[in-house]
Design an enzyme around this catalytic site. Structure first.
Site, mmCIF file in Angstrom:
data_model
loop_
_atom_site.group_PDB
_atom_site.id
_atom_site.type_symbol
_atom_site.label_atom_id
_atom_site.label_comp_id
_atom_site.label_asym_id
_atom_site.label_seq_id
_atom_site.Cartn_x
_atom_site.Cartn_y
_atom_site.Cartn_z
ATOM 1 N N TYR A 79 33.095 57.693 50.877
ATOM 2 C CA TYR A 79 32.556 56.334 51.039
ATOM 3 C C TYR A 79 31.513 56.288 52.160
ATOM 4 C CZ TYR A 79 32.635 51.226 51.599
ATOM 5 O OH TYR A 79 32.284 49.897 51.680
ATOM 6 N N LYS B 232 27.509 55.288 51.822
ATOM 7 C CA LYS B 232 26.866 54.134 52.462
ATOM 8 C C LYS B 232 25.720 54.577 53.389
ATOM 9 C CE LYS B 232 29.167 50.910 50.390
ATOM 10 N NZ LYS B 232 28.500 49.975 49.469
ATOM 11 N N ILE C 252 36.014 43.187 55.765
ATOM 12 C CA ILE C 252 36.031 41.842 55.176
ATOM 13 C C ILE C 252 37.246 41.752 54.247
ATOM 14 C CG2 ILE C 252 34.736 40.192 53.743
ATOM 15 C CD1 ILE C 252 33.136 40.907 56.242
ATOM 16 N N THR D 244 38.848 41.321 51.113
ATOM 17 C CA THR D 244 38.598 41.248 49.669
ATOM 18 C C THR D 244 39.626 42.163 49.004
ATOM 19 O OG1 THR D 244 37.140 43.161 49.611
ATOM 20 C CG2 THR D 244 36.058 41.029 49.976
HETATM 21 P P1 NDP Z 1 35.636 44.340 45.413
HETATM 22 O O1 NDP Z 1 36.395 45.526 44.981
HETATM 23 O O2 NDP Z 1 36.368 43.072 45.685
HETATM 24 O O3 NDP Z 1 34.450 44.025 44.389
HETATM 25 C C1 NDP Z 1 33.626 45.056 43.914
HETATM 26 C C2 NDP Z 1 33.071 44.647 42.571
HETATM 27 O O4 NDP Z 1 32.241 45.718 42.061
HETATM 28 C C3 NDP Z 1 34.199 44.433 41.546
HETATM 29 O O5 NDP Z 1 33.964 43.254 40.810
HETATM 30 C C4 NDP Z 1 34.099 45.683 40.675
HETATM 31 O O6 NDP Z 1 34.562 45.472 39.355
HETATM 32 C C5 NDP Z 1 32.587 45.933 40.700
HETATM 33 N N1 NDP Z 1 32.269 47.281 40.246
HETATM 34 C C6 NDP Z 1 32.882 48.440 40.573
HETATM 35 N N2 NDP Z 1 32.348 49.467 39.905
HETATM 36 C C7 NDP Z 1 31.353 48.950 39.129
HETATM 37 C C8 NDP Z 1 30.447 49.501 38.199
HETATM 38 N N3 NDP Z 1 30.445 50.811 37.922
HETATM 39 N N4 NDP Z 1 29.563 48.681 37.577
HETATM 40 C C9 NDP Z 1 29.564 47.359 37.837
HETATM 41 N N5 NDP Z 1 30.408 46.765 38.701
HETATM 42 C C10 NDP Z 1 31.304 47.557 39.338
HETATM 43 O O7 NDP Z 1 34.846 44.806 46.726
HETATM 44 P P2 NDP Z 1 34.097 43.984 47.868
HETATM 45 O O8 NDP Z 1 33.683 42.660 47.380
HETATM 46 O O9 NDP Z 1 34.892 44.110 49.097
HETATM 47 O O10 NDP Z 1 32.824 44.937 48.065
HETATM 48 C C11 NDP Z 1 31.520 44.611 47.619
HETATM 49 C C12 NDP Z 1 30.534 45.555 48.307
HETATM 50 O O11 NDP Z 1 30.631 45.395 49.723
HETATM 51 C C13 NDP Z 1 30.814 47.034 48.028
HETATM 52 O O12 NDP Z 1 29.602 47.734 47.874
HETATM 53 C C14 NDP Z 1 31.523 47.484 49.298
HETATM 54 O O13 NDP Z 1 31.383 48.862 49.508
HETATM 55 C C15 NDP Z 1 30.814 46.651 50.339
HETATM 56 N N6 NDP Z 1 31.567 46.483 51.577
HETATM 57 C C16 NDP Z 1 32.800 45.885 51.580
HETATM 58 C C17 NDP Z 1 33.491 45.759 52.764
HETATM 59 C C18 NDP Z 1 34.826 45.115 52.853
HETATM 60 O O14 NDP Z 1 35.434 45.172 53.936
HETATM 61 N N7 NDP Z 1 35.340 44.467 51.808
HETATM 62 C C19 NDP Z 1 32.933 46.253 54.040
HETATM 63 C C20 NDP Z 1 31.628 46.846 53.912
HETATM 64 C C21 NDP Z 1 30.987 46.961 52.719
HETATM 65 P P3 NDP Z 1 36.162 45.604 39.049
HETATM 66 O O15 NDP Z 1 36.888 44.850 40.084
HETATM 67 O O16 NDP Z 1 36.300 45.059 37.673
HETATM 68 O O17 NDP Z 1 36.452 47.077 39.148
#
Ligand code: NDP
Length: 284
Positions: A188, A192, A221, A223
């Site tokens: 990961y 990033k 965050i 989630t």
């Molecule tokens: P979630 O897991 O809640 O949401 C991620 C979303 O991306 C889900 O809806 C998932 O679908 C979708 N997804 C995964 N793989 C694919 C794919 N191949 N094609 C299309 N959609 C896809 O994560 P977050 O909201 O927490 O994260 C969102 C972004 O923020 C990510 O890039 C994460 O790395 C980044 N981030 C998050 C942090 C955190 O603390 N939460 C901190 C820093 C960065 P499904 O659920 O159906 O698999």
């Protein structure tokens, strides 16, 4: 424009708040059916944009189901045919380059433009670095690196074709800059860091075309992504909270302001930047 122009006698063309207005803009947000992606998509729609949430096929628990109600309550923002924000859902897999190109083209053909792209879809898994299975390692990099690139590329192609001074926002992470103690997140963190350098490279190449590319790097965050690690582990949550000066985790809605700023005309001189919203974690 702005205050300086007003002081020199010329009327300012736009007030500070009007610079954030997104009425008439069209946005695509990947990973938009839950978590950070959905929160940012809602913010753009509230600002007046037509927002396409692109995600894997919806699961029964997808927060997207709750969105229709929200959309019907969006305020009227202006006059004319297009008065308020709207949200649409389209199924996608960000790892499929040709499919992403087609989706962006379909959106541009239907709406006449693509102005904003938030490359947000991402996955997080952990394993000790000496134990990572090669296929699993590649799968994570495929979504987080290739997926981010194909998304930004697909949107950028439509922006260039239609001569649109668009804004691409890559959702990176503090993990692109620092490591997370004891979390075994080599894949990961690597992904990033790659996204940040991808963002800078694309910003330099696309700047002359008037297309801006920036990153938004969240800290921890709440989630599904982080909850999966925290389940029943209050000690881990305490550790995470202690890792930033504010002493807590963030909520998805605390990323809205930065995303709106990057997506809108409020940030027209900003490109190639990484905006960190991490409670100060990378300052330590
Ligand atoms: P979630 O897991 O809640 O949401 C991620 C979303 O991306 C889900 O809806 C998932 O679908 C979708 N997804 C995964 N793989 C694919 C794919 N191949 N094609 C299309 N959609 C896809 O994560 P977050 O909201 O927490 O994260 C969102 C972004 O923020 C990510 O890039 C994460 O790395 C980044 N981030 C998050 C942090 C955190 O603390 N939460 C901190 C820093 C960065 P499904 O659920 O159906 O698999």
């Amino acid at each position: 424009t702005g205050v300086v122009a007003a002081l020199s006698g010329a009327p300012p063309t736009r007030t500070a708040l009007a610079q954030f207005a997104l009425l008439g803009r069209v946005a695509m947000v990947t990973g938009g059916q839950r978590g950070i992606g959905l929160e940012l998509a809602l913010a753009l729609a509230e600002g007046g944009a037509v927002v396409y949430c692109l995600d894997l096929p919806p699961t029964p628990d997808a927060d997207w189901m709750k969105v229709q109600q929200f959309c019907s309550s969006l305020p009227d923002l202006g006059v004319g045919a297009h008065k308020k924000g709207r949200m649409e859902y389209m199924s996608c897999n960000v790892t499929d380059q040709k499919a992403m190109w087609t989706i962006a083209e379909q959106i541009a053909e239907k709406e006449g433009r693509v102005d904003i792209c938030i490359a947000n879809a991402g996955v997080l898994r952990g394993a000790e670095c000496l134990e990572w299975d090669g296929e699993d390692f590649k799968k994570l990099l495929d979504v987080n690196i290739n997926g981010a690139f194909f998304t930004a590329q697909a949107a950028g192609r439509q922006m260039e074709k239609r001569n649109i001074r668009g804004s691409i926002v890559m959702i990176a992470s503090m993990s692109g800059t620092i490591t997370n103690p004891n979390m075994h997140w080599t894949a990961y963190n690597t992904s990033k860091a790659a996204v940040l350098q991808m963002m800078r490279s694309m910003a330099c190449e696309l700047g002359p075309k008037g297309i801006r590319v920036n990153a938004l790097s969240p800290g921890y965050i709440y989630t599904n992504m982080t909850k999966a690690f925290l389940q029943g582990k209050s000690e881990l949550e305490r550790m995470w909270c202690a890792q930033n000066p504010l002493g807590r985790l963030g909520n998805p809605d605390e990323l809205r302001g930065a995303a709106l700023w990057l997506a809108s005309d409020a940030s027209t001189f900003c490109t190639g930047s990484d905006i960190r919203v991490d409670g100060g974690q990378t300052a330590w």
